[in-house]
Design a protein around this motif. Structure first.
Motif, PDB file in Angstrom:
ATOM      1  N   MET A 368       0.842  -1.199   0.000  1.00 16.87           N
ATOM      2  CA  MET A 368       0.000   0.000   0.000  1.00 16.87           C
ATOM      3  C   MET A 368       0.880   1.253   0.000  1.00 16.87           C
ATOM      4  O   MET A 368       1.259   1.752  -1.050  1.00 16.87           O
ATOM      5  CB  MET A 368      -0.973  -0.024   1.182  1.00 16.87           C
ATOM      6  CG  MET A 368      -2.082  -1.050   1.031  1.00 16.87           C
ATOM      7  SD  MET A 368      -3.403  -0.860   2.268  1.00 16.87           S
ATOM      8  CE  MET A 368      -2.553  -1.277   3.779  1.00 16.87           C
ATOM      9  N   VAL A 369       1.245   1.734   1.199  1.00 21.46           N
ATOM     10  CA  VAL A 369       1.989   2.999   1.269  1.00 21.46           C
ATOM     11  C   VAL A 369       3.356   2.899   0.588  1.00 21.46           C
ATOM     12  O   VAL A 369       3.773   3.813  -0.125  1.00 21.46           O
ATOM     13  CB  VAL A 369       2.129   3.460   2.742  1.00 21.46           C
ATOM     14  CG1 VAL A 369       2.974   2.500   3.562  1.00 21.46           C
ATOM     15  CG2 VAL A 369       2.714   4.862   2.803  1.00 21.46           C
ATOM     16  N   GLU A 370       4.077   1.791   0.775  1.00 21.89           N
ATOM     17  CA  GLU A 370       5.400   1.670   0.143  1.00 21.89           C
ATOM     18  C   GLU A 370       5.270   1.600  -1.372  1.00 21.89           C
ATOM     19  O   GLU A 370       6.113   2.128  -2.106  1.00 21.89           O
ATOM     20  CB  GLU A 370       6.137   0.437   0.684  1.00 21.89           C
ATOM     21  CG  GLU A 370       6.572   0.593   2.126  1.00 21.89           C
ATOM     22  CD  GLU A 370       7.402  -0.572   2.617  1.00 21.89           C
ATOM     23  OE1 GLU A 370       8.216  -1.114   1.828  1.00 21.89           O
ATOM     24  OE2 GLU A 370       7.242  -0.967   3.788  1.00 21.89           O
ATOM     25  N   ARG A 371       4.230   0.968  -1.832  1.00 23.59           N
ATOM     26  CA  ARG A 371       3.963   0.899  -3.279  1.00 23.59           C
ATOM     27  C   ARG A 371       3.650   2.274  -3.840  1.00 23.59           C
ATOM     28  O   ARG A 371       4.243   2.706  -4.840  1.00 23.59           O
ATOM     29  CB  ARG A 371       2.799  -0.070  -3.526  1.00 23.59           C
ATOM     30  CG  ARG A 371       2.181   0.035  -4.904  1.00 23.59           C
ATOM     31  CD  ARG A 371       0.963  -0.868  -5.045  1.00 23.59           C
ATOM     32  NE  ARG A 371       0.276  -0.657  -6.313  1.00 23.59           N
ATOM     33  CZ  ARG A 371      -0.735  -1.412  -6.751  1.00 23.59           C
ATOM     34  NH1 ARG A 371      -1.164  -2.434  -6.010  1.00 23.59           N
ATOM     35  NH2 ARG A 371      -1.310  -1.154  -7.912  1.00 23.59           N
ATOM     36  N   LEU A 372       2.715   2.977  -3.194  1.00 21.63           N
ATOM     37  CA  LEU A 372       2.214   4.230  -3.764  1.00 21.63           C
ATOM     38  C   LEU A 372       3.158   5.410  -3.543  1.00 21.63           C
ATOM     39  O   LEU A 372       3.167   6.356  -4.334  1.00 21.63           O
ATOM     40  CB  LEU A 372       0.837   4.551  -3.179  1.00 21.63           C
ATOM     41  CG  LEU A 372      -0.270   3.565  -3.605  1.00 21.63           C
ATOM     42  CD1 LEU A 372      -1.567   3.877  -2.876  1.00 21.63           C
ATOM     43  CD2 LEU A 372      -0.504   3.631  -5.109  1.00 21.63           C
ATOM     44  N   GLU A 373       3.951   5.349  -2.480  1.00 14.12           N
ATOM     45  CA  GLU A 373       4.870   6.453  -2.200  1.00 14.12           C
ATOM     46  C   GLU A 373       6.268   6.204  -2.762  1.00 14.12           C
ATOM     47  O   GLU A 373       7.165   7.011  -2.569  1.00 14.12           O
ATOM     48  CB  GLU A 373       4.949   6.701  -0.694  1.00 14.12           C
ATOM     49  CG  GLU A 373       3.612   7.013  -0.024  1.00 14.12           C
ATOM     50  CD  GLU A 373       2.940   8.265  -0.581  1.00 14.12           C
ATOM     51  OE1 GLU A 373       3.667   9.150  -1.075  1.00 14.12           O
ATOM     52  OE2 GLU A 373       1.695   8.353  -0.516  1.00 14.12           O
ATOM     53  N   GLY A 374       6.456   5.077  -3.443  1.00 14.94           N
ATOM     54  CA  GLY A 374       7.743   4.798  -4.072  1.00 14.94           C
ATOM     55  C   GLY A 374       8.844   4.425  -3.106  1.00 14.94           C
ATOM     56  O   GLY A 374      10.032   4.609  -3.395  1.00 14.94           O
ATOM     57  N   PHE A 375       8.476   3.872  -1.924  1.00 15.27           N
ATOM     58  CA  PHE A 375       9.481   3.483  -0.933  1.00 15.27           C
ATOM     59  C   PHE A 375      10.113   2.134  -1.248  1.00 15.27           C
ATOM     60  O   PHE A 375      11.046   1.706  -0.566  1.00 15.27           O
ATOM     61  CB  PHE A 375       8.871   3.443   0.479  1.00 15.27           C
ATOM     62  CG  PHE A 375       8.400   4.784   0.960  1.00 15.27           C
ATOM     63  CD1 PHE A 375       9.031   5.953   0.554  1.00 15.27           C
ATOM     64  CD2 PHE A 375       7.319   4.888   1.825  1.00 15.27           C
ATOM     65  CE1 PHE A 375       8.607   7.194   1.003  1.00 15.27           C
ATOM     66  CE2 PHE A 375       6.878   6.134   2.286  1.00 15.27           C
ATOM     67  CZ  PHE A 375       7.527   7.282   1.868  1.00 15.27           C
ATOM     68  N   CYS A 376       9.567   1.431  -2.240  1.00 15.23           N
ATOM     69  CA  CYS A 376      10.178   0.188  -2.714  1.00 15.23           C
ATOM     70  C   CYS A 376       9.935   0.111  -4.221  1.00 15.23           C
ATOM     71  O   CYS A 376       9.119   0.855  -4.762  1.00 15.23           O
ATOM     72  CB  CYS A 376       9.605  -1.035  -1.999  1.00 15.23           C
ATOM     73  SG  CYS A 376       7.855  -1.353  -2.333  1.00 15.23           S
TER      74      CYS A 376
END
Length: 490
Positions: A368-376
């Motif tokens: 969710m957040v890592e996907r959408l915020e580009g953290f991974c």
């Protein structure tokens, strides 16, 4: 593998010394590259008792800055406390941070083969543990780890000679115990167990290297060569994408969030108070049974900001003995957590048998957040669905109850609650700029959540949606589901 082992023919004398010197210098140069590249390196030493595993580790680490490595000695059997966690728990706790080495003086192999030799592990349990090991080793490599596995091999005759030499001195006699002597006496039987384990865990990404440990200098050279070669290859391949494995787990039928009706999902205050009292009493009794029967329970909450997760969790914890549960609020990973496999910080927060852990946000942040915020990377989050299913299957096979909640509201309800928080002084701590930014990405998040639920709602750990426009309704529904799932397990 061991029975077919052929010793390598090395020159001795000055030629051997020079080659060792070259490999030592190469490793010394590589440590800074490892640090700069953020490559975590796991080096596992297994082998026969008295084969010199500890001495080999000592020679290798002389060439590395002490700030960049740690040695984990895992040769003992798990304690009674450790047995209250999944089999892999105590090993995963020890994995290194990015840019550092971790050397293992035996690892998970030792526990398994000893249990087989002692008749403590049946065939089904053996297969299950071997599968768990192959899965975690693959996951580690897929998530950027270099995993090198060495088996130090000596003959029965050589082992006996070394044990006798140790026993001959009062200063070293203590190092020989009955298990060492038993292994030498039953060398052929142990060889069969070792051989099978090595074959069953010899995967292309994490192969076994058989080291001729008869000559200590040759053994050092072989380890250094394979270690340097592995690091060189890992640094070269570090940016390559990893294959996305196809899901093989049975799935539950799911409904998209937009298709879930939130109408008429309400309770009167009278209905709520009556049900809450009844259900909390029932959960309190079940909590005692869970403790007595040593069943671990994991309750995982995800949901929209301001959906009511906190209040929902509170109504569950009110029913439980405070000594038997813990609530884990999951925020952005700390630096030491970010430097490890993304599931590490959840492995280390698991409940032991008889206890309950409630996660306020979970490992699903990866998709969710890592996907959408580009953290991974995209490869990372696409691969994570299967990795998460494997993680949850490991916990269920251990005997855990897993209940996963998505707390659902609509955009209008969220706006109303955001506005109320912003305008109420005692609630303002609950609202942040990040909450408003996430709201702007509602549609993107909804797409990601639908995919998450579709790909991780397995039959053994399905998702449950809590309709929370009326928080009271969601609280009662959550209590009923937790009670139902615990009863099913009991």
């Amino acid at each position: 593998m061991l029975k077919d082992f052929v010793k390598q023919d090395y020159q001795t004398g000055d030629e051997l010394k020079n080659r060792i010197k070259e490999e030592r210098a190469h490793l010394a140069a590589l440590q800074m590259k490892i640090k700069e590249a953020g490559l975590p390196v796991m080096v596992i030493f297994e082998g026969w008792n008295a084969a010199g595993k500890g001495a080999l580790i000592g020679k290798v680490i002389r060439n590395i800055d002490p700030r960049f490595f740690k040695v984990a000695t895992m040769d003992r059997q798990p304690s009674e406390e450790e047995k209250r966690y999944p089999f892999l728990y105590r090993y995963i706790k020890e994995i290194p941070e990015a840019g550092k080495f971790r050397f293992y003086d035996t690892c998970w192999m030792n526990e398994i083969v000893n249990d087989i030799i002692d008749g403590k592990l049946n065939e089904e349990e053996y297969q299950k543990k071997v599968h768990s090991i192959n899965v975690i080793e693959r996951q580690l490599v897929d998530n950027g780890y270099l995993v090198l596995k060495f088996f130090c091999h000596i003959s029965q005759k050589e082992q006996k000679k070394r044990l006798e030499n140790l026993e001959s001195s009062k200063d070293t006699k203590w190092r020989v115990d009955k298990e060492d002597l038993k292994q030498n006496k039953n060398y052929e039987a142990c060889l069969d167990v070792f051989e099978r384990y090595l074959d069953d865990t010899n995967e292309s990404r994490t192969p076994w290297y058989i080291i001729d440990a008869t000559d200590k200098k040759i053994a050092e050279l072989e380890v250094l060569q394979f270690l340097n070669q592995g690091i060189d290859i890992a640094l070269t391949n570090q940016k390559m994408n990893v294959p996305i494995l196809q899901n093989t787990f049975p799935m539950e039928k799911i409904t998209k969030l937009s298709e879930i009706s939130l109408k008429d999902k309400t309770l009167t205050d009278e209905e709520y108070d009556k049900e809450l009292d009844r259900l909390q009493k029932e959960l309190r009794d079940l909590g005692n049974k869970v403790y007595r029967k040593k069943i671990p329970v994991i309750i995982a909450y995800e949901g929209w900001d301001a959906a009511g997760k906190g209040g929902n969790i509170k109504r569950i914890t009110e029913a439980l003995d405070p000594r038997d549960y813990v609530v884990e609020p999951i925020a952005s990973p700390e630096p030491h957590e970010k430097a490890r496999h993304y599931l590490w910080r959840f492995w280390t927060r698991l409940p032991k048998t008889g206890h309950i852990t409630i996660f306020d946000r979970t490992w699903y942040g990866r998709v969710m957040v890592e996907r959408l915020e580009g953290f991974c990377s995209e490869n990372d989050w696409r691969r994570a669905y299967n990795e998460i299913n494997e993680f949850e299957k490991e916990l269920v096979d251990f005997g855990a109850v897993i209940v996963k909640f998505w707390v659902q509201i609509d955009k209008d309800t969220q706006l109303e609650r955001f506005t109320d928080r912003q305008n109420t002084p005692e609630k303002q701590w609950k609202i942040t700029d990040e909450d408003w930014r996430n709201r702007d990405k509602w549609d993107l998040y909804e797409t990601a959540i639908d995919e998450m639920i579709a790909k991780t709602s397995t039959t053994f750990a399905p998702w449950y949606v809590l309709e929370s426009v009326d928080k009271k309704y969601a609280r009662i529904k959550a209590l009923k589901i937790v009670i139902e799932q615990i009863k099913k397990r009991l």
